[in-house]
Write a protein that holds these residues in place. Structure first.
Motif, PDB file in Angstrom:
ATOM      1  N   ASP A 129       2.404  -7.720   2.280  1.00  0.00           N
ATOM      2  CA  ASP A 129       1.726  -6.479   2.769  1.00  0.00           C
ATOM      3  C   ASP A 129       2.785  -5.611   3.388  1.00  0.00           C
ATOM      4  OD1 ASP A 129      -0.272  -5.054   3.976  1.00  0.00           O
ATOM      5  OD2 ASP A 129      -0.454  -6.446   5.741  1.00  0.00           O
ATOM      6  N   LEU A 130       2.665  -4.376   2.664  1.00  0.00           N
ATOM      7  CA  LEU A 130       3.896  -3.332   3.068  1.00  0.00           C
ATOM      8  C   LEU A 130       3.138  -2.024   3.380  1.00  0.00           C
ATOM      9  CD1 LEU A 130       6.832  -4.356   0.877  1.00  0.00           C
ATOM     10  CD2 LEU A 130       6.364  -4.900   3.517  1.00  0.00           C
ATOM     11  N   ASN A 131       3.713  -1.252   4.019  1.00  0.00           N
ATOM     12  CA  ASN A 131       3.269   0.270   4.203  1.00  0.00           C
ATOM     13  C   ASN A 131       4.265   1.042   3.450  1.00  0.00           C
ATOM     14  OD1 ASN A 131       2.704   2.653   5.027  1.00  0.00           O
ATOM     15  ND2 ASN A 131       2.607   2.322   7.148  1.00  0.00           N
ATOM     16  N   GLU A 155      19.948   3.070  13.638  1.00  0.00           N
ATOM     17  CA  GLU A 155      19.800   2.410  12.364  1.00  0.00           C
ATOM     18  C   GLU A 155      18.497   3.105  11.898  1.00  0.00           C
ATOM     19  OE1 GLU A 155      17.256  -1.733  13.522  1.00  0.00           O
ATOM     20  OE2 GLU A 155      19.726  -1.817  13.548  1.00  0.00           O
ATOM     21  N   TRP A 156      18.194   3.086  10.518  1.00  0.00           N
ATOM     22  CA  TRP A 156      17.063   3.820   9.901  1.00  0.00           C
ATOM     23  C   TRP A 156      15.861   2.845  10.331  1.00  0.00           C
ATOM     24  CZ3 TRP A 156      18.215   8.459   9.494  1.00  0.00           C
ATOM     25  CH2 TRP A 156      19.741   8.963   9.132  1.00  0.00           C
ATOM     26  N   PRO A 157      14.780   3.351  10.842  1.00  0.00           N
ATOM     27  CA  PRO A 157      13.809   2.634  11.018  1.00  0.00           C
ATOM     28  C   PRO A 157      12.795   1.972   9.791  1.00  0.00           C
ATOM     29  CG  PRO A 157      13.177   4.783  11.370  1.00  0.00           C
ATOM     30  CD  PRO A 157      14.373   4.921  11.084  1.00  0.00           C
ATOM     31  N   VAL A 158      13.338   2.306   8.495  1.00  0.00           N
ATOM     32  CA  VAL A 158      12.810   1.925   7.309  1.00  0.00           C
ATOM     33  C   VAL A 158      13.882   1.377   6.304  1.00  0.00           C
ATOM     34  CG1 VAL A 158      10.695   3.320   7.460  1.00  0.00           C
ATOM     35  CG2 VAL A 158      12.913   3.935   6.243  1.00  0.00           C
ATOM     36  N   LYS A 159      13.307   0.389   5.445  1.00  0.00           N
ATOM     37  CA  LYS A 159      14.092   0.220   4.520  1.00  0.00           C
ATOM     38  C   LYS A 159      13.796   1.199   3.326  1.00  0.00           C
ATOM     39  CE  LYS A 159      14.558  -4.646   5.612  1.00  0.00           C
ATOM     40  NZ  LYS A 159      14.152  -6.283   5.180  1.00  0.00           N
ATOM     41  N   VAL A 160      14.889   1.408   2.609  1.00  0.00           N
ATOM     42  CA  VAL A 160      14.712   2.443   1.502  1.00  0.00           C
ATOM     43  C   VAL A 160      15.141   2.166   0.091  1.00  0.00           C
ATOM     44  CG1 VAL A 160      16.028   4.599   0.625  1.00  0.00           C
ATOM     45  CG2 VAL A 160      15.458   4.108   3.265  1.00  0.00           C
ATOM     46  N   ILE A 161      14.450   2.384  -1.158  1.00  0.00           N
ATOM     47  CA  ILE A 161      14.698   2.080  -2.397  1.00  0.00           C
ATOM     48  C   ILE A 161      14.894   3.439  -2.976  1.00  0.00           C
ATOM     49  CG2 ILE A 161      13.857   1.482  -4.527  1.00  0.00           C
ATOM     50  CD1 ILE A 161      11.782  -0.381  -3.030  1.00  0.00           C
ATOM     51  N   LYS A 211       4.962   4.069  11.283  1.00  0.00           N
ATOM     52  CA  LYS A 211       5.941   2.974  10.937  1.00  0.00           C
ATOM     53  C   LYS A 211       5.903   2.595   9.594  1.00  0.00           C
ATOM     54  CE  LYS A 211       5.175   1.309  15.750  1.00  0.00           C
ATOM     55  NZ  LYS A 211       4.625   2.538  16.273  1.00  0.00           N
ATOM     56  N   PRO A 212       6.408   3.111   8.695  1.00  0.00           N
ATOM     57  CA  PRO A 212       6.209   2.569   7.337  1.00  0.00           C
ATOM     58  C   PRO A 212       7.446   1.531   7.108  1.00  0.00           C
ATOM     59  CG  PRO A 212       7.460   4.747   7.330  1.00  0.00           C
ATOM     60  CD  PRO A 212       6.799   4.558   8.678  1.00  0.00           C
ATOM     61  N   ASP A 213       7.153   0.651   6.326  1.00  0.00           N
ATOM     62  CA  ASP A 213       8.095  -0.489   6.130  1.00  0.00           C
ATOM     63  C   ASP A 213       9.218  -0.114   5.157  1.00  0.00           C
ATOM     64  OD1 ASP A 213       6.613  -2.517   7.543  1.00  0.00           O
ATOM     65  OD2 ASP A 213       5.010  -2.504   6.110  1.00  0.00           O
ATOM     66  N   VAL A 214       8.835   0.767   4.080  1.00  0.00           N
ATOM     67  CA  VAL A 214       9.754   0.843   2.978  1.00  0.00           C
ATOM     68  C   VAL A 214       9.338   2.491   2.615  1.00  0.00           C
ATOM     69  CG1 VAL A 214      10.601   0.543   0.756  1.00  0.00           C
ATOM     70  CG2 VAL A 214       9.638  -1.440   2.422  1.00  0.00           C
ATOM     71  N   VAL A 215      10.564   3.259   2.150  1.00  0.00           N
ATOM     72  CA  VAL A 215      10.461   4.495   1.426  1.00  0.00           C
ATOM     73  C   VAL A 215      11.242   4.259   0.174  1.00  0.00           C
ATOM     74  CG1 VAL A 215      11.290   6.950   1.586  1.00  0.00           C
ATOM     75  CG2 VAL A 215      10.230   5.811   3.832  1.00  0.00           C
ATOM     76  N   ILE A 216      10.353   4.745  -0.709  1.00  0.00           N
ATOM     77  CA  ILE A 216      10.962   4.880  -2.003  1.00  0.00           C
ATOM     78  C   ILE A 216      11.413   6.475  -2.176  1.00  0.00           C
ATOM     79  CG2 ILE A 216      10.518   5.279  -4.635  1.00  0.00           C
ATOM     80  CD1 ILE A 216       8.034   3.141  -4.160  1.00  0.00           C
ATOM     81  N   LEU A 217      12.669   6.525  -1.843  1.00  0.00           N
ATOM     82  CA  LEU A 217      13.438   7.972  -1.810  1.00  0.00           C
ATOM     83  C   LEU A 217      13.740   8.447  -3.002  1.00  0.00           C
ATOM     84  CD1 LEU A 217      14.951   8.905   1.430  1.00  0.00           C
ATOM     85  CD2 LEU A 217      15.418  10.085  -0.642  1.00  0.00           C
ATOM     86  N   VAL A 218      13.219   9.569  -3.696  1.00  0.00           N
ATOM     87  CA  VAL A 218      13.536  10.283  -5.003  1.00  0.00           C
ATOM     88  C   VAL A 218      14.436  11.296  -4.555  1.00  0.00           C
ATOM     89  CG1 VAL A 218      12.715  11.188  -6.966  1.00  0.00           C
ATOM     90  CG2 VAL A 218      11.289   9.616  -5.915  1.00  0.00           C
ATOM     91  N   TYR A 219      15.568  11.223  -5.127  1.00  0.00           N
ATOM     92  CA  TYR A 219      16.749  12.204  -4.925  1.00  0.00           C
ATOM     93  C   TYR A 219      17.482  12.642  -6.032  1.00  0.00           C
ATOM     94  CZ  TYR A 219      20.272   8.754  -4.538  1.00  0.00           C
ATOM     95  OH  TYR A 219      21.055   7.586  -4.861  1.00  0.00           O
ATOM     96  N   ASN A 220      18.357  13.370  -5.900  1.00  0.00           N
ATOM     97  CA  ASN A 220      19.415  13.336  -6.999  1.00  0.00           C
ATOM     98  C   ASN A 220      20.938  13.068  -6.671  1.00  0.00           C
ATOM     99  OD1 ASN A 220      18.980  16.444  -6.130  1.00  0.00           O
ATOM    100  ND2 ASN A 220      20.876  16.487  -7.154  1.00  0.00           N
ATOM    101  N   ARG A 243       0.677  -1.234  -0.047  1.00  0.00           N
ATOM    102  CA  ARG A 243      -0.129   0.000  -0.029  1.00  0.00           C
ATOM    103  C   ARG A 243       0.761   1.144   0.054  1.00  0.00           C
ATOM    104  NH1 ARG A 243      -1.286  -0.006   5.070  1.00  0.00           N
ATOM    105  NH2 ARG A 243       0.082  -1.956   5.353  1.00  0.00           N
ATOM    106  N   LEU A 244       0.681   2.243  -1.000  1.00  0.00           N
ATOM    107  CA  LEU A 244       1.604   3.481  -0.870  1.00  0.00           C
ATOM    108  C   LEU A 244       0.560   4.374   0.080  1.00  0.00           C
ATOM    109  CD1 LEU A 244       3.803   4.594  -2.324  1.00  0.00           C
ATOM    110  CD2 LEU A 244       2.381   5.373  -4.296  1.00  0.00           C
TER     111      LEU A 244
END
Length: 280
Positions: free
Chosen positions: A180-182, A140-146, A48-57, A3-4
């Protein structure tokens, strides 16, 4: 299904990382900047997100003039903080989510986005500063990051329309992942700033706030702003704001604003931050 659930936008000014690392985030200068993130830090603890899709440059840490990917997605297991000339930041390694990242990469390529897939890279302040702003000083970061790196440094950068469409495609990819991911998506960079030349120090409050207004509700007019308007109104580095449109495009037709923060100045830039929620 995954879920986004939210979108977060934030500047990633390296000086904010310096202030955080040197424990200056509550002094007279930086205090008002960091106070605008207090709400979000508490909210993230609750979400409490499980994953962050992190857009950056990337700022010539992982990529340089030898290779300039327009869109690059990190599919690795972990990423170390980059040495940007004064040693790596003393922050935790970034832990990836390879299963979701590879799923998104496959989905985007089959959706006709030509992605560059990266399995090993260091990540610089463009990615680590937003993590510090949202989560503070942690072991440690509390989320996994893409990581999703976008070229906004070397001409030609992608259009706002292409970035918005990429966000829509990312949303489709996340929705088709069976676990099932937040999941949250963050757009970083900006706001108005120019770092060199006769217009160095340019900040355009009115334009910045127009852009923030446009992220909320059901309008998609921001996706049609041409490159030349970003350059004219927000300085040579203001083009970073197209990365926020990837986040906005992923949230669907309508959004609701949960939190908004704008502050001038931080060094010679404007600080913008917003938390958005998709609406049915």
């Amino acid at each position: 299904m995954a879920r986004l659930t939210a979108g977060v936008a934030s500047s990633h000014v390296p000086l904010m990382g310096v202030a955080h690392d040197q424990k200056k985030d509550r002094d007279d200068y930086f205090g008002p900047i960091f106070a605008g993130y207090d709400w979000t830090r508490q909210w993230e603890k609750e979400q409490k997100p499980d994953v962050v899709i992190l857009v950056y440059n990337d700022h010539a840490s992982a990529f340089d003039m030898k290779i300039i990917p327009t869109f690059a997605i990190g599919c690795g297991e972990h990423y170390k903080p980059a040495d940007e000339g004064w040693g790596p930041r003393a922050v935790p390694d970034v832990i990836g989510h390879p299963d979701l990242a590879w799923h998104i990469a496959q989905s985007l390529v089959l959706d006709e986005f030509d992605m560059t897939i990266v399995n090993e890279m260091d990540v610089d302040h463009g990615l680590t500063v937003p993590l510090s702003m949202m989560f503070g000083d942690v072991a440690e970061w509390p989320v996994k990051v893409i990581p999703l790196a976008v070229n906004v440094v070397t001409y030609p950068p992608p259009t706002g329309n292409r970035c918005w469409a990429l966000g829509e495609a990312i949303a489709r990819a996340v929705a088709s992942f069976p676990e099932d991911l937040n999941v949250q998506i963050w757009g970083t960079g900006g706001m108005s700033h120019q770092l060199q030349g006769p217009r160095a120090g340019l900040i355009n409050r009115a334009w910045d706030n127009m852009f923030l207004d446009g992220l909320v509700g059901d309008s998609d007019h921001l996706r049609h702003i041409p490159h030349i308007e970003y350059l004219r109104e927000t300085g040579s580095e203001g083009i970073e704001m197209v990365m926020w449109l990837i986040m906005r495009g992923a949230l669907g037709k309508t959004t609701r604003c949960l939190h908004r923060h704008y502050h001038v100045p931080c060094s010679n830039t404007a600080i913008g931050h917003m938390v958005l929620e998709p609406q049915p």
